[in-house]
Scaffold this active site. Structure first.
Site, PDB file in Angstrom:
ATOM      1  N   ARG A  24       0.816  -1.223   0.000  1.00 31.31           N
ATOM      2  CA  ARG A  24       0.000   0.000   0.000  1.00 31.31           C
ATOM      3  C   ARG A  24       0.845   1.267   0.000  1.00 31.31           C
ATOM      4  O   ARG A  24       0.407   2.322  -0.451  1.00 31.31           O
ATOM      5  CB  ARG A  24      -0.996  -0.029   1.164  1.00 31.31           C
TER       6      ARG A  24
ATOM      7  N   GLU B 264       4.963 -11.368  15.207  1.00 27.80           N
ATOM      8  CA  GLU B 264       4.476 -11.985  16.443  1.00 27.80           C
ATOM      9  C   GLU B 264       5.037 -13.412  16.569  1.00 27.80           C
ATOM     10  O   GLU B 264       5.536 -13.810  17.613  1.00 27.80           O
ATOM     11  CB  GLU B 264       2.952 -12.002  16.392  1.00 27.80           C
TER      12      GLU B 264
HETATM   13  P1  AMP Z   1       4.052  -3.222  11.590  1.00 24.31           P
HETATM   14  O1  AMP Z   1       5.317  -3.801  11.018  1.00 24.31           O
HETATM   15  O2  AMP Z   1       3.529  -4.002  12.757  1.00 24.31           O
HETATM   16  O3  AMP Z   1       4.193  -1.736  11.889  1.00 24.31           O
HETATM   17  O4  AMP Z   1       2.924  -3.389  10.477  1.00 24.31           O
HETATM   18  C1  AMP Z   1       2.841  -2.487   9.445  1.00 24.31           C
HETATM   19  C2  AMP Z   1       2.396  -3.124   8.157  1.00 24.31           C
HETATM   20  O5  AMP Z   1       1.303  -4.015   8.346  1.00 24.31           O
HETATM   21  C3  AMP Z   1       1.924  -2.054   7.196  1.00 24.31           C
HETATM   22  O6  AMP Z   1       2.415  -2.343   5.888  1.00 24.31           O
HETATM   23  C4  AMP Z   1       0.414  -2.087   7.276  1.00 24.31           C
HETATM   24  O7  AMP Z   1      -0.153  -1.922   6.005  1.00 24.31           O
HETATM   25  C5  AMP Z   1       0.078  -3.475   7.849  1.00 24.31           C
HETATM   26  N1  AMP Z   1      -0.855  -3.384   9.003  1.00 24.31           N
HETATM   27  C6  AMP Z   1      -0.561  -3.690  10.297  1.00 24.31           C
HETATM   28  N2  AMP Z   1      -1.638  -3.550  11.101  1.00 24.31           N
HETATM   29  C7  AMP Z   1      -2.650  -3.138  10.296  1.00 24.31           C
HETATM   30  C8  AMP Z   1      -4.026  -2.780  10.526  1.00 24.31           C
HETATM   31  N3  AMP Z   1      -4.581  -2.820  11.738  1.00 24.31           N
HETATM   32  N4  AMP Z   1      -4.759  -2.360   9.467  1.00 24.31           N
HETATM   33  C9  AMP Z   1      -4.201  -2.305   8.223  1.00 24.31           C
HETATM   34  N5  AMP Z   1      -2.925  -2.613   7.944  1.00 24.31           N
HETATM   35  C10 AMP Z   1      -2.148  -3.043   8.956  1.00 24.31           C
END
Ligand code: AMP
Length: 181
Positions: free
Chosen positions: A67, A104
């Site tokens: 995205r 996780e």
């Molecule tokens: P993180 O590495 O945990 O910061 O996760 C970020 C990535 O996961 C990004 O590319 C987001 O598009 C996706 N992502 C994580 N949580 C969500 C959520 N609640 N809604 C939409 N996309 C998410």
């Protein structure tokens, strides 16, 4: 520096749909497909980002798979800059540099082409994605930018899940358009 009005913030926020329990129970997925299909909301967001970053003296925009590619390439075109893809492992065809990060359960990996920022010395790069949750993906992406000899000037997100404090491990300033508590 561009300040987003509360009205404009609300236009963007209202265009994003919450999908409970996707992709698994307990997660509220922030669905930006409804932002992309809403021309007023998309234009409000992209005009704000264009206004903010036009004075940053950037060389490139780098977007995170997938995205981040959408917002990043629109912004790169508006600013007259090149766009670089930071992809999940195994998708880029040329020589890559990779960075692992923990999920996780287990690990994931992102990659960038070794020559993604061309011959520009210390290229100034804005990193962009739709959302920061734990910050693992963006931390690895920022580190990749530095590994290939460029500088991550800022990491930008449409949304930040404040309660996860994901920005703490990113080695760059962080700007999020919307904060979700
Ligand atoms: P993180 O590495 O945990 O910061 O996760 C970020 C990535 O996961 C990004 O590319 C987001 O598009 C996706 N992502 C994580 N949580 C969500 C959520 N609640 N809604 C939409 N996309 C998410």
């Amino acid at each position: 520096m561009s300040i987003l009005s509360e009205t404009d913030k609300q236009i963007i926020l209202d265009s994003i749909r919450d999908i409970p329990d996707f992709p698994k129970p307990g997660i509220i997925f922030k669905d930006i497909t409804t932002l992309l299909s809403n021309p007023k909301a998309l234009n409000t967001l992209m005009s704000h980002l264009e206004e903010r970053y036009k004075s940053y003296d950037l060389d490139y925009i780098a977007g995170i798979d997938a995205r981040g590619f959408i917002f990043g390439s629109i912004l790169a075109d508006r600013l007259g800059l090149g766009f670089v893809t930071i992809r999940k492992k195994g998708k880029l065809p040329y020589t890559t540099v990779a960075e692992k990060y923990s999920l996780e359960y287990g690990f994931d990996e992102v990659e960038v082409h070794i020559d993604a920022f061309g011959d520009t010395k210390d290229a100034r790069v804005l990193l962009i994605d739709d959302l920061i949750a734990t910050g693992g993906t963006a931390t690895a992406a920022a580190s990749l930018i530095n590994k290939v000899g460029a500088v991550c000037v800022e990491a930008c997100f449409v949304m930040e899940l404040d309660f996860l404090n994901g920005k703490k491990t990113i080695d760059a300033p962080v700007y999020s358009v919307l904060h979700i508590d």
